[in-house]
Design a protein around this motif. Sequence first.
Motif, mmCIF file in Angstrom:
data_model
loop_
_atom_site.group_PDB
_atom_site.id
_atom_site.type_symbol
_atom_site.label_atom_id
_atom_site.label_comp_id
_atom_site.label_asym_id
_atom_site.label_seq_id
_atom_site.Cartn_x
_atom_site.Cartn_y
_atom_site.Cartn_z
ATOM 1 N N MET A 43 72.367 -35.048 -62.816
ATOM 2 C CA MET A 43 73.622 -34.302 -62.658
ATOM 3 C C MET A 43 74.712 -34.872 -63.563
ATOM 4 S SD MET A 43 73.269 -31.779 -60.542
ATOM 5 C CE MET A 43 74.682 -31.305 -59.583
ATOM 6 N N ILE A 92 74.822 -33.166 -66.807
ATOM 7 C CA ILE A 92 75.409 -31.832 -66.738
ATOM 8 C C ILE A 92 76.928 -31.910 -66.821
ATOM 9 C CG2 ILE A 92 75.772 -29.838 -65.210
ATOM 10 C CD1 ILE A 92 72.929 -30.613 -64.070
ATOM 11 N N PHE A 93 77.521 -32.839 -66.047
ATOM 12 C CA PHE A 93 78.979 -32.970 -66.061
ATOM 13 C C PHE A 93 79.470 -33.419 -67.437
ATOM 14 C CE2 PHE A 93 78.453 -33.335 -61.383
ATOM 15 C CZ PHE A 93 79.188 -32.224 -61.060
ATOM 16 N N ILE A 97 79.456 -30.397 -69.584
ATOM 17 C CA ILE A 97 80.546 -29.468 -69.280
ATOM 18 C C ILE A 97 81.846 -29.973 -69.904
ATOM 19 C CG2 ILE A 97 81.964 -28.513 -67.401
ATOM 20 C CD1 ILE A 97 79.342 -28.506 -65.750
ATOM 21 N N PHE A 130 82.428 -28.767 -73.382
ATOM 22 C CA PHE A 130 82.234 -27.326 -73.458
ATOM 23 C C PHE A 130 83.159 -26.745 -74.527
ATOM 24 C CE2 PHE A 130 82.000 -23.226 -70.821
ATOM 25 C CZ PHE A 130 80.741 -22.949 -71.288
ATOM 26 N N PHE A 172 81.945 -4.951 -69.037
ATOM 27 C CA PHE A 172 81.859 -6.417 -69.098
ATOM 28 C C PHE A 172 80.476 -6.868 -69.586
ATOM 29 C CE2 PHE A 172 81.244 -10.687 -67.415
ATOM 30 C CZ PHE A 172 82.382 -11.299 -67.925
ATOM 31 N N PHE A 209 80.060 -9.026 -72.849
ATOM 32 C CA PHE A 209 79.435 -10.344 -72.755
ATOM 33 C C PHE A 209 78.252 -10.431 -73.719
ATOM 34 C CE2 PHE A 209 76.176 -13.147 -70.968
ATOM 35 C CZ PHE A 209 76.893 -14.321 -70.838
ATOM 36 N N VAL A 220 87.781 -14.484 -69.339
ATOM 37 C CA VAL A 220 86.840 -14.736 -68.250
ATOM 38 C C VAL A 220 85.768 -15.712 -68.710
ATOM 39 C CG1 VAL A 220 85.199 -13.676 -66.651
ATOM 40 C CG2 VAL A 220 87.181 -12.387 -67.421
ATOM 41 N N TYR A 221 85.254 -15.467 -69.889
ATOM 42 C CA TYR A 221 84.194 -16.319 -70.419
ATOM 43 C C TYR A 221 84.317 -16.317 -71.938
ATOM 44 C CZ TYR A 221 79.572 -17.998 -71.665
ATOM 45 O OH TYR A 221 78.547 -18.711 -72.202
ATOM 46 N N ILE A 224 66.585 -3.007 -59.124
ATOM 47 C CA ILE A 224 66.306 -4.451 -59.118
ATOM 48 C C ILE A 224 64.878 -4.704 -59.623
ATOM 49 C CG2 ILE A 224 66.022 -6.468 -57.609
ATOM 50 C CD1 ILE A 224 68.294 -5.241 -55.874
ATOM 51 N N PHE A 230 73.511 -25.588 -73.220
ATOM 52 C CA PHE A 230 72.566 -25.741 -72.118
ATOM 53 C C PHE A 230 71.313 -24.930 -72.397
ATOM 54 C CE2 PHE A 230 76.678 -26.594 -70.193
ATOM 55 C CZ PHE A 230 76.411 -27.806 -69.583
ATOM 56 N N PRO A 279 64.962 -24.729 -68.445
ATOM 57 C CA PRO A 279 63.796 -25.602 -68.331
ATOM 58 C C PRO A 279 62.530 -24.856 -68.782
ATOM 59 C CG PRO A 279 64.514 -24.870 -66.177
ATOM 60 C CD PRO A 279 65.492 -24.329 -67.147
ATOM 61 N N VAL A 288 70.753 -20.952 -72.369
ATOM 62 C CA VAL A 288 70.929 -20.191 -71.116
ATOM 63 C C VAL A 288 71.560 -18.820 -71.381
ATOM 64 C CG1 VAL A 288 71.015 -22.053 -69.421
ATOM 65 C CG2 VAL A 288 73.088 -21.431 -70.629
ATOM 66 N N PHE A 342 70.305 -15.267 -69.824
ATOM 67 C CA PHE A 342 71.140 -14.364 -69.025
ATOM 68 C C PHE A 342 71.365 -13.023 -69.730
ATOM 69 C CE2 PHE A 342 72.301 -18.295 -66.834
ATOM 70 C CZ PHE A 342 72.028 -17.873 -65.546
#
Lengths: 128, 342
Positions: B1, B4-5, B8, B11, B61, B65, B82-83, B269, B305, B308, B314, B318
């Motif tokens: 962890m 990860i921090f 970030i 970032f 969005f 994105f 937002v991102y 879905i 990021f 795995p 990532v 996404f």
Amino acid sequence: MSFLSKFIRLIFGFCIIFLILSGGLGSVQRAGGLLFVSIVCTAGIGLLLWFPLSYMVGTLAFKILKIDQNKKVSIELTKKITNNTQAIVNFIIHAQQSGYSGSEIERVLKENGWSDSDIKDAFLSIKR
Amino acid sequence: METIFTQIGQFHVCNIPKSTTLPIVIFDFFIIISALIILSILYKRGKNNILKYLYIAVGIFIFEFFTSPMWNNWHLGSCAYVYQDVSWILTIGWATLIIVAIIIIDEWFKKWREWKKFLLYLGSLTIVVFFFEVLLVHLGVRSYAPEVLTTISGIYLWKAPIEAFYYIPVFLALVIGFYKYWNFVLENKVIAPSKKINYWKKLGLSFLMVFLFELVVEPMVVNAKLPQWSYIYRDISIIMAGLWVLIIWISVTAVDKFFIHWSLKGKFIMYLAISCIMTYPLEAFFIKQGYRVYGESAVANFSGFITPITNIPVEIAFAFPLYMALIIASIKYWEIVFKNKL
């Protein structure tokens, strides 16, 4: 379906996913790390994936375990019906509730390739 | 962890130019106030209308994105994002324009067939959206990634590239298709199940949607090392695009056949799940083997990021469900429009 029922499915599905991830990645910490990264590092956009996925997995698990299926049980108890018949039954009930007549429903079903016996079976399932 | 921090903390991709100017602040307020006025009118016309607005905003969005490496949205103010450089101000701005056009056209042309109304949405909105695009360019908010600038013809109309007349209708077609599919769910529309699966129609629609979208996002990623004969336009390969078409077609056909009794929500879905399960490892393989090379702007947008096992960014992982959500919703919308006669 009530909000609570949907929420339970979502949580149930999320737990299953978390267990699968823990198994796949080798530890609970890594699974937690992956979820953390995929949610926080995408400014929450990751939830767009995890929420529907959790709900889907939860719904599938509920179906497999036959939990909370009391709404459709009345039809399924009378006779083991196929997915096709179930689809027609769902459509007929929905169309009737929306005010469509029997002849209109029958016409549309025929236009979509259903035979007279398919339609008859579905109407019979509903009557039972 | 701890790693990860640490990551970030680095970032860096969040450090986009956010400093604003007075005209941009006025523009921001204009968008927010317009959205609030429209939302209050929509609310008075029925609570469902707020959800409709939300569906359009979600569709926009997703598109923003997914295509964010292609264009820059800078200087909108520190609270406007937002991102990365995906801004909620622009999202609600486009959503307001689109819902107003849809409501007016649906009201004035009630008796028109769906495809005619759809063309009218596209035609009218393309002109309005183009003028807003011009405004954004003049305000200094909108600029284009180097990959986009090398792809376009170099012909500008009031500083906006002429290719906007292709990008905008495709953007609108996907967003409105997405909205219309979810509107069926919202309005609890009676949709007849179909016993006869029209495989060719599904394939045709999948082909059309994938190619329209691929033409827009073509500057973001290079399809390399594929046979020369397979390239049909720039680096769009019939092999790569054909594979996505095939995956979408298989997913949609399988769900419509084996989950015929499921609701629209459940099916949606499943479409996403099946298509993403197939696409994800394939994309990872193509990236590893050098068949898919992401452009500099896309790479610069990656947070660093990686997923795995497959070790891909990532953002790419996404992007699949988002890409599929827009394309599949549009395919299914048109399928329902063509076959449902109730």
